[in-house]
Scaffold this active site. Structure first.
Site, mmCIF file in Angstrom:
data_model
loop_
_atom_site.group_PDB
_atom_site.id
_atom_site.type_symbol
_atom_site.label_atom_id
_atom_site.label_comp_id
_atom_site.label_asym_id
_atom_site.label_seq_id
_atom_site.Cartn_x
_atom_site.Cartn_y
_atom_site.Cartn_z
ATOM 1 N N ARG A 125 12.204 -24.906 6.698
ATOM 2 C CA ARG A 125 10.775 -25.057 6.950
ATOM 3 C C ARG A 125 10.158 -26.203 6.167
ATOM 4 O O ARG A 125 9.101 -26.718 6.546
ATOM 5 C CB ARG A 125 10.042 -23.757 6.605
ATOM 6 N N THR B 78 4.374 -20.552 9.877
ATOM 7 C CA THR B 78 3.926 -19.716 10.994
ATOM 8 C C THR B 78 3.555 -20.530 12.226
ATOM 9 O O THR B 78 4.047 -20.252 13.323
ATOM 10 C CB THR B 78 2.765 -18.809 10.550
ATOM 11 N N SER C 264 7.655 -16.373 5.732
ATOM 12 C CA SER C 264 6.927 -16.536 6.998
ATOM 13 C C SER C 264 7.751 -17.189 8.092
ATOM 14 O O SER C 264 7.452 -16.997 9.277
ATOM 15 C CB SER C 264 5.660 -17.371 6.760
ATOM 16 N N ASP D 238 -2.391 -15.308 2.787
ATOM 17 C CA ASP D 238 -1.104 -15.420 2.085
ATOM 18 C C ASP D 238 -1.160 -16.423 0.938
ATOM 19 O O ASP D 238 -0.712 -16.135 -0.180
ATOM 20 C CB ASP D 238 -0.028 -15.841 3.087
ATOM 21 N N LYS D 239 -1.696 -17.611 1.211
ATOM 22 C CA LYS D 239 -1.700 -18.665 0.176
ATOM 23 C C LYS D 239 -2.437 -18.188 -1.069
ATOM 24 O O LYS D 239 -1.990 -18.421 -2.195
ATOM 25 C CB LYS D 239 -2.373 -19.931 0.714
ATOM 26 N N ASP E 93 3.130 -25.892 8.707
ATOM 27 C CA ASP E 93 3.612 -24.798 7.870
ATOM 28 C C ASP E 93 4.356 -23.781 8.737
ATOM 29 O O ASP E 93 4.306 -23.828 9.967
ATOM 30 C CB ASP E 93 2.441 -24.159 7.140
ATOM 31 N N GLU F 269 -3.712 -18.612 13.419
ATOM 32 C CA GLU F 269 -3.305 -18.070 12.121
ATOM 33 C C GLU F 269 -4.401 -18.232 11.078
ATOM 34 O O GLU F 269 -4.896 -19.331 10.849
ATOM 35 C CB GLU F 269 -2.052 -18.773 11.608
ATOM 36 N N HIS G 63 -0.565 -15.462 -3.021
ATOM 37 C CA HIS G 63 0.450 -16.077 -3.886
ATOM 38 C C HIS G 63 -0.172 -16.515 -5.215
ATOM 39 O O HIS G 63 0.467 -16.437 -6.263
ATOM 40 C CB HIS G 63 1.084 -17.291 -3.199
ATOM 41 N N HIS H 15 5.999 -11.949 -1.728
ATOM 42 C CA HIS H 15 5.889 -11.017 -0.609
ATOM 43 C C HIS H 15 6.483 -9.662 -0.963
ATOM 44 O O HIS H 15 7.227 -9.516 -1.935
ATOM 45 C CB HIS H 15 6.640 -11.569 0.607
ATOM 46 N N ASP I 169 2.477 -11.275 9.331
ATOM 47 C CA ASP I 169 3.885 -11.655 9.406
ATOM 48 C C ASP I 169 4.732 -10.918 8.373
ATOM 49 O O ASP I 169 5.916 -10.724 8.564
ATOM 50 C CB ASP I 169 4.055 -13.172 9.283
ATOM 51 N N HIS I 170 4.116 -10.500 7.272
ATOM 52 C CA HIS I 170 4.837 -9.772 6.232
ATOM 53 C C HIS I 170 3.818 -9.169 5.266
ATOM 54 O O HIS I 170 2.639 -9.535 5.276
ATOM 55 C CB HIS I 170 5.799 -10.701 5.475
ATOM 56 N N ASP J 192 -1.648 -14.247 7.884
ATOM 57 C CA ASP J 192 -0.436 -14.450 7.086
ATOM 58 C C ASP J 192 -0.515 -13.585 5.830
ATOM 59 O O ASP J 192 -1.526 -13.574 5.132
ATOM 60 C CB ASP J 192 -0.305 -15.922 6.704
#
Length: 597
Positions: free
Chosen positions: A186, A175, A116, A350-351, A173, A345, A354, A438, A392-393, A62
């Site tokens: 989501r 994804t 995501s 990602d987390k 979550d 995943e 952030h 992102h 994913d991004h 992620d």
């Protein structure tokens, strides 16, 4: 400009020109590290397989783009180093990640930076959608549900394949949720989080929250965080966990030891929830994601966090399994003759990005590499398995000059080279909130196994949908055919000249092979070494395992080759795997060495 994205495929992908080289010398996995002087066309050609895969393993980092991959590689392996698995996948390409924005339709504006939910929905369904929406089409507003799109996981489940869903985030979550749930927002992860998804509540005749839909989809193996979402009460009264156990026969595990003790699916599907909630407050969202590999190193304003001697500190993860542990167990449980689909995943890349946490993101990228290694080890013994690894991004991490000041928040680490590496986070939100967000950059996608060549070039996330399901197999080209025009008595007549095209000479067969590994233990050899064979213009194809002139094992394959498993009991040393292709044009052989340790 508004653009429609209402299809399941972007059409033909980039052709792999090296397919024509299948004739000779197919090889093992491409070597990592410097390219050197040798041409690798034959090795790459030997890995092309147009057959539909029996098993599919999709691994997602992620927020994983080339920048965080490079930063993690520098830290873990050094600038000239290579990840053992992520950098060994033979087919690579780039993937676009844009989404849509809600509107009156039927066409919708482009959203260049997606979250995501729509990105995971893109490969899960083959359709573009809007931020926060899971496997459901766009609509006039966030609160208005769109059209549900069937996912890859749901399609394989209907075909009788086993399915698995693994994440280091809450399993509800975005994804992991996109793989097997359909909802307009989501955030509606549990039955008590449905304020903005009223039409989807089960009491309203809908499919329920993400947690409820995951278990209703009868996924065979569910592993991750988010126990707190399953401790919420359903509209009917019991918790989602009670509902999963009593209505669908799930076996609940909460520790790595408990997961390790599960050895088959004969006793029912498995629901592993390893984080989220406390004894005092089982529904608390604090800590619902699993613990990253490393303790945080959060970027700060100048002079920045860390320093030239800063290394990441391993975190105390308690009884939680690591991503590789969950991946290995999921594959073990899902393995069966009909095949399986597994999505894995590594979410904390990602987390932690952030949070501008350099060590947290790097650690979960390293965990993704270890999980990919588990998948590749399985694929070596089961070459009909397709492995795809991507993100994913894009995200916020940037590698910047270590000796210059930056206005952005930064963190500096000592890499495996012993040198300082500075990371900057330039997408900060002013006034608090999320530290970084992102980006809309294209991201890396890589693959190995049947139809892996479909990820090459530039593709979109929706293209993965068809590749994950298996495309109609194409016919690989054989060797060159020469057309000859012949003059003389047989090609001329009285009057106007007439030219006749004569057939080409009978072509000589070609053969190539690839091994799952160049070395194997004596114990593993008793179960067999996996061999993939390609051949052209052959009538018979035979593959043998030899020690010197002694034949230890052999198997006859089809005229175009195929897969084989050669078993033997022998001591340490070097063996030879030899393929012989015989046809009207003669005989061709190819061989590979195999070290027994």
């Amino acid at each position: 400009m508004k653009t429609p994205w209402n299809r399941t495929s972007r059409g033909p992908l980039v052709a792999v020109a090296v397919a024509a080289a299948v004739a000779v010398g197919g090889g093992a996995a491409l070597a990592v590290g410097p390219l050197g002087t040798a041409d690798r066309s034959a090795d790459l050609a030997g890995q092309i397989d147009s057959a539909k895969p029996r098993n599919v393993i999709l691994l997602i980092g992620d927020g994983t783009d080339d920048s965080i991959i490079t930063a993690a590689r520098n830290y873990e392996k050094g600038a000239a180093g290579r990840f053992e698995a992520l950098d060994a996948l033979p087919f690579t390409g780039d993937m676009t990640t844009f989404g849509l924005k809600n509107g009156p339709g039927p066409t919708y504006p482009i959203n260049y930076v997606s979250d995501s939910a729509p990105t995971a929905s893109g490969w899960s369904t083959g359709h573009k959608t809007v931020d926060s929406r899971l496997s459901q089409g766009p609509s006039t507003a966030d609160s208005v549900p769109g059209t549900d799109y069937k996912t890859v996981l749901e399609t394989y489940r209907e075909q009788g394949k086993r399915t698995g869903n693994v994440s280091t985030a809450a399993i509800t979550d975005a994804t992991p949720a996109a793989a097997a749930s359909h909802i307009n927002l989501r955030a509606c992860q549990g039955p008590e989080n449905m304020a903005n998804c009223a039409a989807t509540k089960k009491s309203s005749g809908g499919k329920g929250s993400v947690a409820e839909q995951l278990v209703d989809n009868k996924i065979d193996v569910i592993l991750g965080g988010g126990r707190n979402r399953f401790m919420q009460n359903t509209d009917a009264g019991p918790t989602v966990l009670d509902y999963a156990e009593n209505q669908h026969g799930y076996r609940y595990v909460a520790t790595n030891d408990a997961l390790a003790a599960v050895t088959s699916l004969e006793g029912g599907p498995v629901l592993g929830l390893f984080s989220g909630g406390t004894v005092a407050d089982p529904k608390a969202t604090t800590g619902e994601n699993m613990t990253p590999l490393y303790d945080p190193l959060v970027a700060t304003a100048q002079p920045g966090a860390g320093g030239p001697d800063q290394r990441c500190v391993p975190a105390n993860r308690g009884t939680q399994p690591r991503l590789a542990d969950m991946t290995r167990k999921a594959i073990e449980l899902l393995d069966n003759p009909k095949g399986f689909f597994l999505q894995v995943e590594s979410a904390m890349v990602d987390k932690q990005e952030h949070a501008a946490d350099a060590c947290g993101a790097i650690g979960d990228l390293a965990e993704l590499d270890r999980a990919t290694k588990v998948a590749l080890d399985y694929q070596a013994a089961h070459p009909d398995t397709l492995i795809i690894v991507t993100g994913d991004h894009g995200h916020s991490t940037q590698i910047v000059p270590a000796d210059e000041p930056f206005s952005a928040r930064t963190a500096t680490l000592k890499t495996a080279d012993g040198d300082p590496m500075k990371l900057a986070y330039n997408t900060n939100y002013p006034g608090g909130g999320l530290s970084t967000t992102h980006t809309g950059t294209q991201i890396r996608v890589a693959a190995k196994g049947p139809q892996a060549a479909n990820v090459t070039g530039l593709i979109d996330q929706t293209d993965l949908f068809q590749t994950l399901l298996g495309r109609a197999p194409s016919t690989l080209p054989g060797g060159p055919t020469t057309t000859v025009t012949t003059p003389g008595p047989t090609t001329t007549v009285t009057g106007p000249t007439k030219t006749v095209t004569a057939p080409a000479a009978t072509p000589k067969p070609g053969a190539g092979l690839a091994l799952g590994s160049s070395s194997i233990s004596r114990r593993a050899l008793r179960s067999g070494v996996a061999v993939s064979v390609v051949a052209r213009d052959a009538q018979t194809v035979r593959v043998e395992l030899r020690r010197g002139s002694k034949r230890l094992a052999s198997k006859t394959l089809g005229a175009s080759g195929g897969s084989a498993r050669l078993k033997a009991k022998t001591g340490r040393g070097t063996l030879k795997v030899v393929v012989t292709a015989t046809g009207k044009g003669g005989t061709a052989t190819a061989s590979r060495s195999l070290r027994v340790r």
